[in-house]
Write a protein that holds these residues in place. Structure first.
Motif, PDB file in Angstrom:
ATOM      1  N   VAL A  15      79.917  25.756  67.646  1.00 37.14           N
ATOM      2  CA  VAL A  15      80.545  27.030  67.306  1.00 37.14           C
ATOM      3  C   VAL A  15      81.812  26.817  66.493  1.00 37.14           C
ATOM      4  CG1 VAL A  15      81.944  27.201  69.395  1.00 37.14           C
ATOM      5  CG2 VAL A  15      81.231  29.281  68.211  1.00 37.14           C
ATOM      6  N   ASN A  16      82.507  25.698  66.706  1.00 40.39           N
ATOM      7  CA  ASN A  16      83.721  25.419  65.936  1.00 40.39           C
ATOM      8  C   ASN A  16      83.433  24.508  64.760  1.00 40.39           C
ATOM      9  OD1 ASN A  16      83.147  23.173  67.451  1.00 40.39           O
ATOM     10  ND2 ASN A  16      85.260  22.764  68.063  1.00 40.39           N
ATOM     11  N   GLY A  17      82.147  24.296  64.473  1.00 38.70           N
ATOM     12  CA  GLY A  17      81.768  23.522  63.305  1.00 38.70           C
ATOM     13  C   GLY A  17      81.636  24.417  62.092  1.00 38.70           C
ATOM     14  N   ASN A  18      81.069  23.879  61.037  1.00 36.31           N
ATOM     15  CA  ASN A  18      80.923  24.638  59.798  1.00 36.31           C
ATOM     16  C   ASN A  18      79.445  24.763  59.463  1.00 36.31           C
ATOM     17  OD1 ASN A  18      83.781  24.975  58.456  1.00 36.31           O
ATOM     18  ND2 ASN A  18      83.732  22.942  59.366  1.00 36.31           N
ATOM     19  N   PRO A  19      78.906  25.986  59.422  1.00 33.20           N
ATOM     20  CA  PRO A  19      77.477  26.166  59.198  1.00 33.20           C
ATOM     21  C   PRO A  19      77.067  26.233  57.738  1.00 33.20           C
ATOM     22  CG  PRO A  19      78.470  28.279  59.655  1.00 33.20           C
ATOM     23  CD  PRO A  19      79.573  27.264  59.750  1.00 33.20           C
ATOM     24  N   VAL A  20      78.033  26.303  56.804  1.00 32.18           N
ATOM     25  CA  VAL A  20      77.716  26.529  55.392  1.00 32.18           C
ATOM     26  C   VAL A  20      78.233  25.371  54.547  1.00 32.18           C
ATOM     27  CG1 VAL A  20      78.025  28.053  53.403  1.00 32.18           C
ATOM     28  CG2 VAL A  20      77.804  29.028  55.710  1.00 32.18           C
ATOM     29  N   TYR A  21      77.360  24.876  53.663  1.00 30.12           N
ATOM     30  CA  TYR A  21      77.709  23.771  52.776  1.00 30.12           C
ATOM     31  C   TYR A  21      77.228  24.115  51.369  1.00 30.12           C
ATOM     32  CZ  TYR A  21      78.599  21.285  57.092  1.00 30.12           C
ATOM     33  OH  TYR A  21      79.098  20.927  58.319  1.00 30.12           O
ATOM     34  N   PHE A  22      78.163  24.311  50.439  1.00 28.97           N
ATOM     35  CA  PHE A  22      77.801  24.636  49.066  1.00 28.97           C
ATOM     36  C   PHE A  22      77.344  23.377  48.332  1.00 28.97           C
ATOM     37  CE2 PHE A  22      80.901  28.237  49.745  1.00 28.97           C
ATOM     38  CZ  PHE A  22      79.917  29.205  49.809  1.00 28.97           C
ATOM     39  N   LEU A  23      76.441  23.574  47.373  1.00 23.94           N
ATOM     40  CA  LEU A  23      75.779  22.450  46.712  1.00 23.94           C
ATOM     41  C   LEU A  23      76.090  22.439  45.223  1.00 23.94           C
ATOM     42  CD1 LEU A  23      72.261  22.976  48.347  1.00 23.94           C
ATOM     43  CD2 LEU A  23      74.100  21.483  49.177  1.00 23.94           C
ATOM     44  N   ASP A  24      76.263  21.227  44.666  1.00 25.07           N
ATOM     45  CA  ASP A  24      76.352  21.118  43.216  1.00 25.07           C
ATOM     46  C   ASP A  24      74.937  20.979  42.655  1.00 25.07           C
ATOM     47  OD1 ASP A  24      75.509  18.437  43.495  1.00 25.07           O
ATOM     48  OD2 ASP A  24      77.576  17.676  43.479  1.00 25.07           O
ATOM     49  N   ASP A  25      74.811  20.864  41.333  1.00 28.68           N
ATOM     50  CA  ASP A  25      73.493  20.856  40.706  1.00 28.68           C
ATOM     51  C   ASP A  25      72.642  19.683  41.163  1.00 28.68           C
ATOM     52  OD1 ASP A  25      74.123  23.147  39.338  1.00 28.68           O
ATOM     53  OD2 ASP A  25      74.685  22.130  37.478  1.00 28.68           O
ATOM     54  N   THR A  26      73.248  18.519  41.299  1.00 24.70           N
ATOM     55  CA  THR A  26      72.492  17.333  41.718  1.00 24.70           C
ATOM     56  C   THR A  26      72.001  17.484  43.149  1.00 24.70           C
ATOM     57  OG1 THR A  26      73.798  15.915  40.237  1.00 24.70           O
ATOM     58  CG2 THR A  26      72.597  14.833  42.036  1.00 24.70           C
ATOM     59  N   GLN A  27      72.869  17.936  44.029  1.00 23.11           N
ATOM     60  CA  GLN A  27      72.481  18.140  45.430  1.00 23.11           C
ATOM     61  C   GLN A  27      71.409  19.214  45.549  1.00 23.11           C
ATOM     62  OE1 GLN A  27      76.403  19.146  46.666  1.00 23.11           O
ATOM     63  NE2 GLN A  27      77.005  17.030  47.172  1.00 23.11           N
ATOM     64  N   LEU A  28      71.532  20.284  44.751  1.00 23.43           N
ATOM     65  CA  LEU A  28      70.544  21.360  44.788  1.00 23.43           C
ATOM     66  C   LEU A  28      69.172  20.851  44.359  1.00 23.43           C
ATOM     67  CD1 LEU A  28      69.735  24.316  45.116  1.00 23.43           C
ATOM     68  CD2 LEU A  28      70.503  24.712  42.771  1.00 23.43           C
ATOM     69  N   ARG A  29      69.114  20.074  43.291  1.00 27.09           N
ATOM     70  CA  ARG A  29      67.827  19.540  42.831  1.00 27.09           C
ATOM     71  C   ARG A  29      67.198  18.654  43.895  1.00 27.09           C
ATOM     72  NH1 ARG A  29      70.585  19.046  37.835  1.00 27.09           N
ATOM     73  NH2 ARG A  29      71.079  16.861  38.324  1.00 27.09           N
ATOM     74  N   TYR A  30      67.999  17.801  44.508  1.00 27.20           N
ATOM     75  CA  TYR A  30      67.482  16.875  45.515  1.00 27.20           C
ATOM     76  C   TYR A  30      66.945  17.637  46.730  1.00 27.20           C
ATOM     77  CZ  TYR A  30      67.485  13.328  49.181  1.00 27.20           C
ATOM     78  OH  TYR A  30      67.112  12.505  50.216  1.00 27.20           O
ATOM     79  N   LEU A  31      67.706  18.599  47.216  1.00 23.91           N
ATOM     80  CA  LEU A  31      67.302  19.327  48.420  1.00 23.91           C
ATOM     81  C   LEU A  31      66.173  20.312  48.122  1.00 23.91           C
ATOM     82  CD1 LEU A  31      70.819  19.809  49.980  1.00 23.91           C
ATOM     83  CD2 LEU A  31      68.940  18.493  50.964  1.00 23.91           C
ATOM     84  N   THR A  32      66.158  20.900  46.938  1.00 17.68           N
ATOM     85  CA  THR A  32      65.037  21.771  46.574  1.00 17.68           C
ATOM     86  C   THR A  32      63.737  20.984  46.572  1.00 17.68           C
ATOM     87  OG1 THR A  32      66.436  23.228  45.233  1.00 17.68           O
ATOM     88  CG2 THR A  32      64.076  23.278  44.793  1.00 17.68           C
TER      89      THR A  32
END
Length: 299
Positions: free
Chosen positions: A121-138
């Protein structure tokens, strides 16, 4: 069946889960998930969303996150959350993976997801992605989405490894900053979060499940607020104490289990997170005037 019973109680009376059973992991696009709202809204599963387009506001416990760019988002049932669409932002696109903790247990080498920074609950649930990270995770989610429909006998091993890699990748990312919530009535918001967290833990349909939260401090910890603030908010909003709400829910569920299962008193005590059957018996008698056994026999 009486008309005044809640949906959850009716489901418990029939001894079937409130939500239909699914496999240990499901992967689909966000669009598919919205068409299957039963899965999208389920709170008894861990979820990781890959958002690729669109904008939404995530209300997570007492914080808010404005997600207007590609991001990984993590949610679980013991942290109340809700999504609020942003007008004129277009449809949000991406992928949803919903899974049980047991599914990942071996791949994560016994690490509890409840204690990981991604799901606390005190952690962070959201992590924004750059273009390289987005391509890899997509690419990762697309492969998971394709694999989920195959007949390959070891597909769950592949999915488990891909999901584990996704979670490990997220722990290396810089978390997004939350926005403080300043509602018109802060007490009402805290109370709504508390009641949501209380309700999502029921009905109890199996003897082995995530332990029920039984104390006001447990809920305050999950909501990241001081217990005194939680107690004042709930009392101010509902006229009843936090402890009363919890006790009423526990007694109501105990009555359902006593009447409509053949579980022993000890099994019921354990399912409601009482350390000993005697503690449960004393609690039940205090609130009903009868022991659990007498209540069952009178039924």
């Amino acid at each position: 069946m009486p008309d005044n019973l809640t949906t959850a109680t009716k489901a418990a009376l029939n001894r079937r889960p409130l939500n239909p059973p699914i496999s240990d992991i499901e992967v689909m696009t966000i669009a598919e998930a919205h068409c299957n709202m039963t899965l999208f809204d389920r709170r008894d599963l861990f979820k990781v969303l890959l958002v690729t387009e669109g904008a939404n506001e995530l209300h997570y416990a007492t914080r808010s996150y404005y997600i207007d760019r590609p991001a990984l988002v993590f949610t679980n049932k013991l942290v109340p959350y809700s999504w609020e669409p942003v007008e004129s932002s277009g449809e949000q696109k991406g992928y949803l993976c919903a899974f049980t903790e047991d599914f990942l247990h071996s791949a994560m080498r016994g690490i509890s997801l409840q204690e990981s920074v991604l799901y606390r609950v005190n952690g962070n649930p959201v992590y924004f992605l750059d273009d390289t990270q987005l391509r890899y995770l997509t690419d990762t989610f697309q492969r998971m989405r394709q694999e989920i429909d195959t007949d390959y006998p070891h597909k769950h091993d592949l999915l488990r490894n891909q999901l584990s890699i996704t979670i490990h990748e997220a722990t290396r990312l810089q978390p997004a900053s939350s926005q403080s919530i300043a509602p018109v009535n802060a007490a009402e918001r805290i109370t709504t979060l508390f009641l949501t967290l209380l309700d999502v833990q029921f009905p109890v349909t199996t003897q082995i499940h995530q332990p029920i939260l039984r104390h006001a401090q447990d809920y305050a910890d999950r909501l990241a607020v001081h217990v005194n603030h939680l107690n004042r908010s709930v009392k101010e909003t509902t006229g009843k104490s936090t402890t009363t709400h919890i006790a009423e829910r526990l007694v109501g569920e105990a009555k359902v289990l006593l009447h409509h299962t053949d579980w022993s008193i000890g099994d019921i005590a354990n399912s409601l997170n009482f350390e000993y059957a005697t503690y449960f018996t004393n609690f039940f008698k205090k609130h009903t005037g009868r022991t659990p056994l007498a209540y069952r026999q009178a039924g």
